[in-house]
Structure formats: C-alpha cells, structure tokens
Scaffold this motif. Structure first.
Motif, PDB file in Angstrom:
ATOM      1  N   GLU A  34       0.962  -1.189  -0.143  1.00  0.00           N
ATOM      2  CA  GLU A  34       0.048  -0.120   0.066  1.00  0.00           C
ATOM      3  C   GLU A  34       0.719   1.254   0.033  1.00  0.00           C
ATOM      4  O   GLU A  34       1.843   1.200   0.754  1.00  0.00           O
ATOM      5  CB  GLU A  34      -0.851   0.301   1.326  1.00  0.00           C
ATOM      6  N   VAL A  35       0.498   2.125  -0.755  1.00  0.00           N
ATOM      7  CA  VAL A  35       1.237   3.391  -0.832  1.00  0.00           C
ATOM      8  C   VAL A  35       1.006   4.154   0.573  1.00  0.00           C
ATOM      9  O   VAL A  35      -0.206   4.738   1.088  1.00  0.00           O
ATOM     10  CB  VAL A  35       0.759   4.409  -2.189  1.00  0.00           C
ATOM     11  N   LEU A  36       2.088   4.522   1.155  1.00  0.00           N
ATOM     12  CA  LEU A  36       2.130   5.291   2.271  1.00  0.00           C
ATOM     13  C   LEU A  36       2.510   6.825   1.971  1.00  0.00           C
ATOM     14  O   LEU A  36       1.993   7.615   2.722  1.00  0.00           O
ATOM     15  CB  LEU A  36       3.419   4.944   3.224  1.00  0.00           C
ATOM     16  N   ALA A  37       3.578   7.175   0.787  1.00  0.00           N
ATOM     17  CA  ALA A  37       3.535   8.408   0.675  1.00  0.00           C
ATOM     18  C   ALA A  37       4.165   8.490  -0.837  1.00  0.00           C
ATOM     19  O   ALA A  37       4.635   7.127  -1.153  1.00  0.00           O
ATOM     20  CB  ALA A  37       4.682   8.811   1.688  1.00  0.00           C
ATOM     21  N   PHE A  38       4.217   9.438  -1.364  1.00  0.00           N
ATOM     22  CA  PHE A  38       4.818   9.877  -2.637  1.00  0.00           C
ATOM     23  C   PHE A  38       5.563  10.962  -3.112  1.00  0.00           C
ATOM     24  O   PHE A  38       5.103  11.931  -2.304  1.00  0.00           O
ATOM     25  CB  PHE A  38       3.852   9.145  -3.754  1.00  0.00           C
TER      26      PHE A  38
END
Length: 168
Positions: A34-38
């Motif tokens: 899951e993307v936590l940050a970008f």
C-alpha cells in the motif's frame, strides 16, 4: 482519487508544468504494498549532471504522506522518520549530482533529510491571515513595492477577485 493532495503534487499538474520533460514519482509502500507516501520530481540532465529541480510554476513539491486518521503525533513522527530514511535511500539510487525542491513549510521531511546528509537552504514564505482590508495591507508594503503596484495599475493591470474558479 485523493482531493486532499495539494495541487502541485497532482499528476495532471506535473504533466502540465513538465510538458516534454521527464518527471517521475517515488512511491513509498508498506509490507502490504500500500502506498504510504509519494514524491513527484522533475529529473533533468544539465551540463552532464543528473539533477532534480523544482518544476516551473510550482510553489512547493516534496513528499506527500497518507496519514492514518488514528495516528497519534508520536506515531506520525515515527512514520515520517521511517519514510525519510526510505526516501533518502531512493534518492541515492537516482545517482543525483544535485537535488533542489521546495517542501511545504509545515513538512518535517527536509530536516530529516538533512540528518541523512542533504544540505538545506531555507526560504521564508508568508501567509496573510486577514485580507478583509486590502488598503491597510497595502500600507504595510515597502515604498518601492507600492510604487511598482501603482505603476502596474496605471499601465492597465488590475486584480479581480470576484470571479468563480470556473471563470478563472
């Protein structure tokens, strides 16, 4: 998808301001993928160097973190520290000669990156809290700034804030 993501980090914004240039994004994910940050960035090659620069017309850039609604301040700080470690590692993989981005003034990531060997330069930005009395605000400007504004007005420049976002 996520209306809380700032304008300058939106893919369509980056497409527009980086038209014809190579922009990319670093995704920081958890164990569940899951993307936590970008962090979107503009990678350029200039004078034989690989550099990340601030895209034109973009006030800020940097890392956007998806915080859980239940995270305490301590948990958020731990997440930021972990993500700064991963971000520093990802940036090092890009073999950059120079890295230049304006982070949001409330972000703690630049300070955390500084602890990883990145060099920081600080720039100030100001938020004007009350715009109800523009005449009073105008009086606080330097005399040279007031002259520049009056000259622009004499040359036909005007500001109109009575339009909708759609009209703009």
């Amino acid at each position: 998808l996520h209306p809380e993501i700032p304008l300058f980090l939106q893919a369509w914004w980056m497409d527009g301001v980086c038209y014809g240039k190579a922009w990319d994004v670093i995704l920081l994910k958890n164990e569940k993928n899951e993307v936590l940050a970008f962090m979107p960035y503009l990678l350029r090659k200039k004078w034989g160097m690989r550099i990340i620069i601030q895209p034109l017309l973009s006030q800020t850039n940097g890392l956007w973190i998806f915080y859980s609604g239940e995270d305490s301040a301590v948990e958020k700080k731990k997440l930021e520290c972990r993500l700064a470690d991963v971000l520093a590692c990802e940036l090092s993989k890009l073999n950059l000669d120079w890295y230049f981005q304006y982070f949001h003034s409330q972000s703690s990531i630049p300070i955390l990156l500084e602890s990883k060997g990145f060099e920081l330069s600080y720039r100030r930005t100001y938020v004007i809290q009350n715009l109800n009395h523009p005449e009073e605000l105008f009086k606080t400007f330097s005399s040279s700034k007031r002259r520049q504004i009056k000259k622009a007005q004499r040359n036909g420049l005007r500001a109109d804030f009575n339009i909708s976002p759609e009209e703009f």
